[in-house]
Design an enzyme around this catalytic site. Sequence first.
Site, PDB file in Angstrom:
ATOM      1  N   LYS A  76      -5.281   7.090   4.269  1.00 55.04           N
ATOM      2  CA  LYS A  76      -4.259   6.043   4.266  1.00 55.04           C
ATOM      3  C   LYS A  76      -3.380   6.135   5.565  1.00 55.04           C
ATOM      4  O   LYS A  76      -3.274   7.353   6.154  1.00 55.04           O
ATOM      5  CB  LYS A  76      -3.117   6.397   3.103  1.00 55.04           C
ATOM      6  CG  LYS A  76      -1.819   5.316   3.127  1.00 55.04           C
ATOM      7  CD  LYS A  76      -0.983   5.614   1.768  1.00 55.04           C
ATOM      8  CE  LYS A  76       0.267   4.786   1.871  1.00 55.04           C
ATOM      9  NZ  LYS A  76       0.978   5.060   0.731  1.00 55.04           N
ATOM     10  N   SER A 152       2.367   1.683  -1.982  1.00 56.70           N
ATOM     11  CA  SER A 152       2.226   1.472  -0.519  1.00 56.70           C
ATOM     12  C   SER A 152       0.528   1.666  -0.206  1.00 56.70           C
ATOM     13  O   SER A 152       0.092   1.462   0.885  1.00 56.70           O
ATOM     14  CB  SER A 152       3.043   2.162   0.330  1.00 56.70           C
ATOM     15  OG  SER A 152       2.906   3.511   0.057  1.00 56.70           O
ATOM     16  N   SER A 176       3.698   4.745  -5.332  1.00 58.48           N
ATOM     17  CA  SER A 176       2.811   4.078  -4.331  1.00 58.48           C
ATOM     18  C   SER A 176       1.312   4.461  -4.549  1.00 58.48           C
ATOM     19  O   SER A 176       0.553   4.043  -4.026  1.00 58.48           O
ATOM     20  CB  SER A 176       3.026   4.481  -2.783  1.00 58.48           C
ATOM     21  OG  SER A 176       4.222   3.834  -2.468  1.00 58.48           O
TER      22      SER A 176
END
Length: 477
Positions: A76, A152, A176
């Site tokens: 990520k 996220s 997230s």
Amino acid sequence: MSFNEYASFDGLALGRMVRERKITPAELMDAAIARAEKHNAKLNAIVFKDYDRARAAARTHGAGAAPFAGVPILLKDILGDCAGMPTRSACAFVPATPMPADSELVARYKRAGFIPFAKTNAPELGIPPVTESRLYGPAHNPWNLERTPGGSSGGSAAAVAAGIVPVAHGNDGGGSIRIPAACCGLVGLKPTRGRISLAPNLGDILGGLVVEHVLTRTVRDSAAALDATAGPMPGDPYFPAPPVRPYLQEASTPPKRLRIAFSTENPLGGAIHPDCIEATQRAAKLCAELGHEVEEAAPQLNYQMLAQLFETVYSAGVALSIEATRLLTGAEPAPDKFETFTWSLYERGRQVSAPQYLIAQAMLQQAARQFAALFESHDLLLTPTLGQPPLRIGTIDFMSPATTLLDEKIVNFAIPCPVYNITGQPAISLPLYWNREGLPMGVMFGGRYGDEATLIQLAGQLEQAQPWIGRKPPVWD
């Protein structure tokens, strides 16, 4: 192994094939990159490619006994620090400077056999529960390209759901990992606070709200990845007791008869979508059919107050992130360098005084004790993961001055998740159901502090009772 065969295996199965010399890491990397190139134009899941370095690493990779030997992994674009790749947190204010070294987490991924080859999409500074940053543009859900994959860790979730990789890195400061897992039909475990070290650069983030882990298609991949990455480093401010036995072993161990509380209420009083309620009720029924004791119950907390306290801590964290970048780069923050939503939180965070911040932390800790009391009489709490099905892309306008962290559209979507970040307890989202529109409906189980084992045991049992691994989103092929 054909292109589609690669995508049908989980990470542990691919690692075993490498160890048994049925396939090479180079072949796996070529398959992953081919799927990335095939699907990313539609998904916008990948935002930085490091293919040449990854192919070179795959060619020289020694399988050894690593559980994920030669398995490609995506990192990520938030906290996924890997030598040679930038980490921009999906924010134009953060320069695209390659990281000089791996974080401890990425080093542990590599020791487990994983080979990173790209970075995944995220919202600006990881704040919203959808992945639609101005810098990278929206990521798309493989089950319906008009819907969000959540946030996220939305790019990671979209890539795993599309079969680009079996495992992708994520982090969770308010849902997230669990939100994208629910949106994309994946397993999303938020570990106990401190279970995975944030070394070497950080002790904790936002007083312990943020934790690291992965998104996967199978329970056993999530368990094995936790085995490979859990454990403290010298200087960590705190860490939970170590597990009694490997988490991978828990994934195939039937749980004892559990006492499971369940609730389908929105604790802030808003509406929970009927599809989310139905999925939770069906999960409760399935747990009862498996022999567990299930009853409707929920902790009694002042969620209105918690929301305000959470916003105080989060806005201070946004201010910290931006000010830290300013100190490191010398660049001055300005409104045109950020989304309006982010800038508003930055300005709010700069106004939070030290006493206000410490009071908010103390009150959140007090609420955590109240919430934890439920787990003296129950082993687990079952709720919807989300208050709504995956939102349509563009539902929330992050360039509007009216959009805040407590916006109804954000709160009513993500409401079940943040309490576990406040308490530090583990929670897992499982893809047991899909609605009539073909969208995944995640359900969430939360457990006692330090007790990922029970969550993984039940998740393994539910995966056997109602398998989801055979479901493939429309973009799969």
